[in-house]
Design a protein around this motif. Structure first.
Motif, PDB file in Angstrom:
ATOM      1  N   TYR A  14      11.222 -22.356 -31.443  1.00  0.00           N
ATOM      2  CA  TYR A  14      10.643 -21.797 -30.226  1.00  0.00           C
ATOM      3  C   TYR A  14      11.699 -21.015 -29.437  1.00  0.00           C
ATOM      4  CZ  TYR A  14       8.458 -21.805 -25.596  1.00  0.00           C
ATOM      5  OH  TYR A  14       7.956 -21.446 -24.367  1.00  0.00           O
ATOM      6  N   ALA A  15      12.898 -21.582 -29.398  1.00  0.00           N
ATOM      7  CA  ALA A  15      13.989 -20.923 -28.674  1.00  0.00           C
ATOM      8  C   ALA A  15      14.242 -19.525 -29.238  1.00  0.00           C
ATOM      9  CB  ALA A  15      15.259 -21.767 -28.740  1.00  0.00           C
ATOM     10  N   PHE A  16      14.288 -19.420 -30.582  1.00  0.00           N
ATOM     11  CA  PHE A  16      14.549 -18.111 -31.181  1.00  0.00           C
ATOM     12  C   PHE A  16      13.365 -17.163 -31.011  1.00  0.00           C
ATOM     13  CE2 PHE A  16      18.020 -20.284 -33.482  1.00  0.00           C
ATOM     14  CZ  PHE A  16      19.020 -19.412 -33.106  1.00  0.00           C
ATOM     15  N   GLU A  17      12.188 -17.771 -30.902  1.00  0.00           N
ATOM     16  CA  GLU A  17      10.984 -16.967 -30.714  1.00  0.00           C
ATOM     17  C   GLU A  17      10.981 -16.290 -29.334  1.00  0.00           C
ATOM     18  OE1 GLU A  17       6.456 -18.275 -30.349  1.00  0.00           O
ATOM     19  OE2 GLU A  17       7.543 -19.288 -31.976  1.00  0.00           O
ATOM     20  N   VAL A  18      11.447 -17.015 -28.306  1.00  0.00           N
ATOM     21  CA  VAL A  18      11.392 -16.452 -26.958  1.00  0.00           C
ATOM     22  C   VAL A  18      12.616 -15.606 -26.620  1.00  0.00           C
ATOM     23  CG1 VAL A  18       9.949 -18.324 -26.117  1.00  0.00           C
ATOM     24  CG2 VAL A  18      12.413 -18.466 -25.809  1.00  0.00           C
ATOM     25  N   LEU A  19      13.685 -15.765 -27.412  1.00  0.00           N
ATOM     26  CA  LEU A  19      14.936 -15.063 -27.099  1.00  0.00           C
ATOM     27  C   LEU A  19      14.781 -13.541 -26.960  1.00  0.00           C
ATOM     28  CD1 LEU A  19      17.964 -15.400 -26.556  1.00  0.00           C
ATOM     29  CD2 LEU A  19      18.359 -15.208 -29.005  1.00  0.00           C
ATOM     30  N   PRO A  20      14.088 -12.884 -27.919  1.00  0.00           N
ATOM     31  CA  PRO A  20      13.985 -11.419 -27.801  1.00  0.00           C
ATOM     32  C   PRO A  20      13.322 -10.977 -26.493  1.00  0.00           C
ATOM     33  CG  PRO A  20      13.226 -12.152 -29.962  1.00  0.00           C
ATOM     34  CD  PRO A  20      13.461 -13.374 -29.158  1.00  0.00           C
ATOM     35  N   GLN A  21      12.273 -11.686 -26.088  1.00  0.00           N
ATOM     36  CA  GLN A  21      11.594 -11.326 -24.838  1.00  0.00           C
ATOM     37  C   GLN A  21      12.526 -11.476 -23.642  1.00  0.00           C
ATOM     38  OE1 GLN A  21       7.493 -12.854 -24.324  1.00  0.00           O
ATOM     39  NE2 GLN A  21       7.913 -14.004 -26.184  1.00  0.00           N
ATOM     40  N   LEU A  22      13.325 -12.564 -23.682  1.00  0.00           N
ATOM     41  CA  LEU A  22      14.244 -12.800 -22.568  1.00  0.00           C
ATOM     42  C   LEU A  22      15.347 -11.744 -22.537  1.00  0.00           C
ATOM     43  CD1 LEU A  22      14.505 -16.691 -22.625  1.00  0.00           C
ATOM     44  CD2 LEU A  22      13.341 -15.265 -20.946  1.00  0.00           C
ATOM     45  N   LEU A  23      15.809 -11.358 -23.737  1.00  0.00           N
ATOM     46  CA  LEU A  23      16.852 -10.328 -23.786  1.00  0.00           C
ATOM     47  C   LEU A  23      16.336  -9.008 -23.231  1.00  0.00           C
ATOM     48  CD1 LEU A  23      18.586 -11.022 -27.222  1.00  0.00           C
ATOM     49  CD2 LEU A  23      19.561 -11.298 -24.934  1.00  0.00           C
ATOM     50  N   LYS A  24      15.079  -8.733 -23.525  1.00  0.00           N
ATOM     51  CA  LYS A  24      14.492  -7.501 -23.022  1.00  0.00           C
ATOM     52  C   LYS A  24      14.413  -7.522 -21.492  1.00  0.00           C
ATOM     53  CE  LYS A  24      10.653  -4.692 -24.177  1.00  0.00           C
ATOM     54  NZ  LYS A  24       9.259  -4.764 -24.612  1.00  0.00           N
ATOM     55  N   ALA A  25      14.046  -8.691 -20.964  1.00  0.00           N
ATOM     56  CA  ALA A  25      13.973  -8.830 -19.507  1.00  0.00           C
ATOM     57  C   ALA A  25      15.369  -8.772 -18.892  1.00  0.00           C
ATOM     58  CB  ALA A  25      13.287 -10.141 -19.132  1.00  0.00           C
ATOM     59  N   LEU A  26      16.363  -9.226 -19.679  1.00  0.00           N
ATOM     60  CA  LEU A  26      17.746  -9.183 -19.183  1.00  0.00           C
ATOM     61  C   LEU A  26      18.178  -7.745 -18.920  1.00  0.00           C
ATOM     62  CD1 LEU A  26      20.322 -10.891 -18.617  1.00  0.00           C
ATOM     63  CD2 LEU A  26      21.009 -10.438 -20.962  1.00  0.00           C
ATOM     64  N   LEU A  27      17.663  -6.832 -19.737  1.00  0.00           N
ATOM     65  CA  LEU A  27      17.989  -5.418 -19.536  1.00  0.00           C
ATOM     66  C   LEU A  27      17.536  -4.956 -18.158  1.00  0.00           C
ATOM     67  CD1 LEU A  27      17.258  -3.678 -22.960  1.00  0.00           C
ATOM     68  CD2 LEU A  27      19.459  -4.215 -21.913  1.00  0.00           C
ATOM     69  N   VAL A  28      16.350  -5.433 -17.739  1.00  0.00           N
ATOM     70  CA  VAL A  28      15.864  -5.078 -16.403  1.00  0.00           C
ATOM     71  C   VAL A  28      16.815  -5.628 -15.339  1.00  0.00           C
ATOM     72  CG1 VAL A  28      13.949  -5.299 -14.771  1.00  0.00           C
ATOM     73  CG2 VAL A  28      13.485  -5.092 -17.222  1.00  0.00           C
ATOM     74  N   THR A  29      17.245  -6.877 -15.540  1.00  0.00           N
ATOM     75  CA  THR A  29      18.197  -7.487 -14.606  1.00  0.00           C
ATOM     76  C   THR A  29      19.465  -6.641 -14.502  1.00  0.00           C
ATOM     77  OG1 THR A  29      17.365  -9.632 -15.332  1.00  0.00           O
ATOM     78  CG2 THR A  29      19.395  -9.635 -14.052  1.00  0.00           C
ATOM     79  N   LEU A  30      19.957  -6.208 -15.666  1.00  0.00           N
ATOM     80  CA  LEU A  30      21.185  -5.412 -15.672  1.00  0.00           C
ATOM     81  C   LEU A  30      20.967  -4.055 -15.006  1.00  0.00           C
ATOM     82  CD1 LEU A  30      22.553  -6.280 -19.214  1.00  0.00           C
ATOM     83  CD2 LEU A  30      23.542  -6.904 -17.008  1.00  0.00           C
ATOM     84  N   GLU A  31      19.807  -3.488 -15.260  1.00  0.00           N
ATOM     85  CA  GLU A  31      19.486  -2.197 -14.657  1.00  0.00           C
ATOM     86  C   GLU A  31      19.479  -2.309 -13.123  1.00  0.00           C
ATOM     87  OE1 GLU A  31      15.617  -0.825 -15.835  1.00  0.00           O
ATOM     88  OE2 GLU A  31      15.654   0.790 -14.338  1.00  0.00           O
ATOM     89  N   ILE A  32      18.837  -3.370 -12.624  1.00  0.00           N
ATOM     90  CA  ILE A  32      18.796  -3.574 -11.175  1.00  0.00           C
ATOM     91  C   ILE A  32      20.204  -3.803 -10.629  1.00  0.00           C
ATOM     92  CG2 ILE A  32      17.941  -5.087  -9.334  1.00  0.00           C
ATOM     93  CD1 ILE A  32      15.475  -5.594 -11.097  1.00  0.00           C
ATOM     94  N   THR A  33      20.997  -4.579 -11.370  1.00  0.00           N
ATOM     95  CA  THR A  33      22.367  -4.834 -10.927  1.00  0.00           C
ATOM     96  C   THR A  33      23.144  -3.526 -10.814  1.00  0.00           C
ATOM     97  OG1 THR A  33      22.286  -6.885 -12.204  1.00  0.00           O
ATOM     98  CG2 THR A  33      24.435  -6.206 -11.384  1.00  0.00           C
ATOM     99  N   LEU A  34      23.000  -2.704 -11.836  1.00  0.00           N
ATOM    100  CA  LEU A  34      23.731  -1.441 -11.867  1.00  0.00           C
ATOM    101  C   LEU A  34      23.317  -0.532 -10.709  1.00  0.00           C
ATOM    102  CD1 LEU A  34      25.756  -0.089 -13.865  1.00  0.00           C
ATOM    103  CD2 LEU A  34      23.816   1.239 -14.686  1.00  0.00           C
ATOM    104  N   LEU A  35      22.002  -0.341 -10.552  1.00  0.00           N
ATOM    105  CA  LEU A  35      21.519   0.525  -9.474  1.00  0.00           C
ATOM    106  C   LEU A  35      21.866  -0.060  -8.104  1.00  0.00           C
ATOM    107  CD1 LEU A  35      18.018   1.459 -10.957  1.00  0.00           C
ATOM    108  CD2 LEU A  35      20.047   2.908 -10.808  1.00  0.00           C
TER     109      LEU A  35
END
Lengths: 235, 217
Positions: free
Chosen positions: B8-29
């Protein structure tokens, strides 16, 4: 403006949980800061390691994640569901305690070496050395940074609204915004003013503590420490 | 049900990584806003223009002393009343950026004040224009000094992005919450979300610490 009395009344209902979380969180922060901060300076390696893991784990992750983890995940692991307010208080204390540990460590290390040597020359025990000589001087240095940390903690109490604690932010967001949509600006102005007053109270208290602590070691409040605290911030 | 399910952990990881990109984008801006606005506030305050100086001081103290979450709510609910409709993400970037600008302005100010008086006097003696004094003399000396402190604030900002889940921005933690409430398994998503923050912010703060040490040495 007609709704001001109701707005103030509803927001004041949120004051007790906010104050409990802030005061309880500050108390826990002080305890954890000293325990973990002194542990970071321990001569024993395993003590330093444990403390370092605690400090980095809480400083390295987001406070919201910690809150959700303790509120949603911990009950599954240990089988005990925490009351939201208590879970929040715990996270506030654990999180800010990790930052406080670094403040304590830094302040203790800033006490001049000669003070240690003096203690050894007077053959004071390590406990006496810490309690009677090192800490009273270190506390003067750490108070301005703790002032900042406590204000950060006060501000963080607002995230307890995310786990349904009925504190000031939750009252405003869940009760007032839907009910008095036209007075949005007023609602938030009152809300922000409440937090402003609380943080001014913390600063006033801490300035007093600074003066007392400085007088005890025959000094003036450290202006340098205050300047450093202004620019380094807690988080 | 096991406490921890790797599948289950590996199943949800890709979705979380994708959301992490949004977090990073907000941090950068958000960092761009915080670093530029903070500099502007610091430079304006250095000019000690009556009234403006007091207004900026009050603004900085007020924003610093009140919760970011409340400020974000305020922007989110109040701006549409004035006919300004922004996406939740933009509101988040502005909220974070302005909040942290008040912190960075203090940092810049410390850096500016640490530049020796003689530098100002020399600039005057050479009759450099005001703008040239700032860009050619003062800031190049002030900013490198305060880079570690600014770096620390960028890292804290990264860790405060999850607050924006309150205005329904889909970043890592809100994604974890969403996944959790669909599957009724919160352990893996929240733990992974926490670890993602640790994995990024710990090395980053190590880097800042090294930078700090180099400046002292």
């Amino acid at each position: 403006m007609d709704n001001l009395p109701q707005i103030v009344t509803v927001l004041f209902q949120g004051l007790p949980p906010t104050v409990i979380a802030a005061v309880g969180g500050i108390a826990l922060t002080i305890v954890l800061s000293f325990v973990a901060g002194l542990a970071l300076l321990s001569p024993r390696r395993w003590v330093r390691t444990i403390s370092r893991i605690y400090v980095e784990a809480f400083r390295g992750t987001s406070e919201v994640v910690q809150l959700f983890w303790i509120y949603f995940v911990l009950p599954l692991l240990v089988g005990v569901q925490l009351v939201p307010l208590f879970a929040g208080l715990l996270v506030l204390g654990l999180n800010h305690g990790a930052y406080g540990a670094e403040i304590v460590r830094g302040a203790v290390r800033s006490v001049p070496r000669a003070q240690y040597e003096g203690c050894v020359a007077l053959s004071l025990s390590p406990t006496q050395r810490m309690w009677r000589v090192i800490l009273p001087q270190a506390v003067v240095e750490m108070l301005p940074s703790f002032n900042n940390l406590f204000i950060q903690l006060l501000k963080s109490t607002s995230i307890l609204s995310l786990i349904t604690v009925a504190e000031v932010t939750q009252r405003g967001r869940a009760v007032l915004v839907p009910a008095f949509g036209d007075d949005i600006v007023l609602i938030f102005t009152v809300m922000l003013l409440i937090y402003l007053v609380l943080s001014v109270l913390i600063t006033t208290g801490m300035r007093y503590a600074e003066r007392v602590a400085a007088r005890k070691v025959g000094r003036r409040p450290s202006r340098e420490a205050r300047a450093v605290a202004m620019t380094t911030g807690a988080h | 049900m096991p406490l921890w399910d790797w599948g289950y952990a590996f199943e949800v990881l890709p979705q979380l990584l994708k959301a992490l990109l949004v977090t990073l984008e907000i941090t950068l801006l958000g960092s761009v806003v915080a670093l530029l606005l903070g500099l502007l506030i610091a430079v304006l305050r250095q000019a000690r223009i009556p009234v403006l100086d007091q207004v900026l001081w009050a603004f900085v103290e007020f924003i610093r002393s009140t919760p970011l979450l409340v400020q974000v709510f305020f922007l989110y609910f109040a701006l549409p009343r004035f006919g300004i409709t922004l996406s939740a993400l933009t509101v988040g970037v502005i909220g974070l950026g302005v909040h942290y600008a008040t912190y960075t302005s203090e940092v810049y100010r410390a850096g500016i004040e640490a530049v020796p008086r003689g530098q100002w006097e020399a600039a005057t003696a050479l009759s450099l224009p005001r703008s040239r004094t700032w860009t050619g003399v003062i800031l190049p000396q002030a900013i490198p000094r305060v880079l570690p402190a600014l770096g620390n604030y960028v890292i804290s900002m990264f860790k405060e992005v999850p607050l924006l889940l309150a205005i329904s921005v889909v970043e890592v933690v809100s994604k974890a919450q969403e996944i959790g409430s669909q599957t009724f398994r919160f352990t893996e998503p929240f733990t992974i979300a926490g670890l993602l923050f640790l994995v990024l912010s710990y090395p980053a703060s190590m880097l800042v610490r090294r930078l700090e040490r180099r400046r002292v040495a």
